[in-house]
Design an enzyme around this catalytic site. Structure first.
Site, PDB file in Angstrom:
ATOM      1  CG  HIS A 171      40.235  27.393  48.271  1.00  0.00           C
ATOM      2  ND1 HIS A 171      39.392  26.536  47.605  1.00  0.00           N
ATOM      3  CD2 HIS A 171      40.639  28.299  47.348  1.00  0.00           C
ATOM      4  CE1 HIS A 171      39.290  26.911  46.339  1.00  0.00           C
ATOM      5  NE2 HIS A 171      40.041  27.983  46.153  1.00  0.00           N
TER       6      HIS A 171
ATOM      7  CG  ASP B  59      41.279  32.077  45.206  1.00  0.00           C
ATOM      8  OD1 ASP B  59      41.222  30.838  45.310  1.00  0.00           O
ATOM      9  OD2 ASP B  59      40.489  32.739  44.500  1.00  0.00           O
TER      10      ASP B  59
ATOM     11  CG  HIS C 275      36.146  30.107  46.208  1.00  0.00           C
ATOM     12  ND1 HIS C 275      36.886  31.162  46.706  1.00  0.00           N
ATOM     13  CD2 HIS C 275      36.958  29.496  45.315  1.00  0.00           C
ATOM     14  CE1 HIS C 275      38.077  31.184  46.130  1.00  0.00           C
ATOM     15  NE2 HIS C 275      38.156  30.178  45.282  1.00  0.00           N
TER      16      HIS C 275
ATOM     17  NE  ARG D 164      42.130  33.118  40.511  1.00  0.00           N
ATOM     18  CZ  ARG D 164      42.696  32.366  41.471  1.00  0.00           C
ATOM     19  NH1 ARG D 164      42.055  31.315  41.944  1.00  0.00           N
ATOM     20  NH2 ARG D 164      43.892  32.658  41.932  1.00  0.00           N
TER      21      ARG D 164
HETATM   22 FE   LIG Z   1      39.948  29.303  44.482  1.00  0.00          FE
END
Ligand SMILES: [Fe+2]
Length: 281
Positions: free
Chosen positions: A105, A107, A255, A277
């Site tokens: 995918h 993000d 990723h 993140r």
């Molecule tokens: Fe992701």
């Protein structure tokens, strides 16, 4: 391409011919001087994802690093690290059986403006496994025949939010917010907002529909594009260590995390994986 030693001692080594580079000789905890910032940005543009080892960052330093590259983005549907609205904790507890993000995918494709990139910092990693794979969607597009490019170039694709990925209880350690599901329509071949280059932008299985096509036609095209984009010739794979950091271009790559470190049938000790993140808009 920046891969030579620089006066500021940054070294950049490609990971694969497709994308990814290891960057050495920089302490990301400190504000970046102009040359170092410029070298990292060039490596990011050349390699689409850059990796760093041994970066001991406080949450404040993690945020300050990302702020040098763009405006911070707050995840719309997942609760943040307590006290840090711009930090998303990606956690799989040892006893949990599913990873968050183990399908290919990019993000937040269901937003009208998906974010530009993320800085993912490994806080706690299993002794093996849980690598992250990245894939270059520029070369995935370029590898298509001219005839297939003519077919996919004008197509537009609806991206739906993943109701399963955000289902409370799938990853009990991740807290999901009560938010209205969102969706967005994007070109199947997106034009990178910075480079102007074309990159494939497939929707995830069951979460997309090509506009102006019958359902079966849309499924066939999307299935082909997805499988094509997952060719490992377009990818690299990063082995995490505690305090490793990856910074990727969300408009040019896909990723996934490999879900390979918690299977009972392999007889492994269960392990916890915790990444922080910070995303830039
Ligand atoms: Fe992701």
């Amino acid at each position: 391409m920046a891969n030579a030693a620089r006066p500021n001692h940054i070294r950049i080594e490609p990971v694969t011919g497709a994308l990814g580079a290891m960057v050495e000789g920089v302490d990301l905890a400190q504000p970046l001087d102009r040359d170092t910032f410029s070298d990292i940005k060039t490596a990011f543009q050349d390699h689409l994802v850059v990796f760093f080892r041994d970066q001991v960052l406080t949450p404040e330093q993690h945020l300050a690093l990302a702020r040098q590259f763009g405006e911070l983005h707050i995840h719309p549907t997942t609760a943040s690290k307590p006290g840090y609205p711009e930090i998303l904790e990606v956690i799989k507890e040892a006893n949990e059986k599913e990873n968050w993000g183990d399908g290919w995918h990019s993000d937040l494709p269901f937003l009208a403006s998906p974010p530009a990139g993320s800085f993912l910092l490994a806080r706690e990693v299993p002794p093996f496994g849980g690598d992250t794979q990245f894939a270059n969607m520029y070369i995935a597009y370029e590898a298509l025949s001219d005839e297939m490019k003519r077919i996919v170039d004008p197509l537009k694709c609806l991206h739906l939010q993943n109701p399963i990925g955000y289902r409370p209880g799938k990853n009990r350690s991740m807290r999901f917010l009560e938010a209205e599901p969102t969706e967005a329509i994007h070109p199947l071949v997106r034009i990178h907002p910075v480079t102007g280059k074309k990159a494939l932008f497939p929707a995830r299985k069951g979460l997309g529909r090509i506009q102006s096509m019958k359902a079966a036609e849309s499924e066939a095209i999307l299935d082909f594009v997805r499988v094509h984009a997952e060719n490992s010739d377009f990818a690299c794979r990063f082995r995490w260590e505690k305090n490793s950091l990856a910074f990727w271009d969300n408009h040019a790559t896909q990723h996934r995390v490999t879900a390979d470190y918690f299977f009972d049938y392999r007889g492994y000790e269960p392990h916890r994986r915790h990444m922080d993140r910070v995303t830039i808009a």
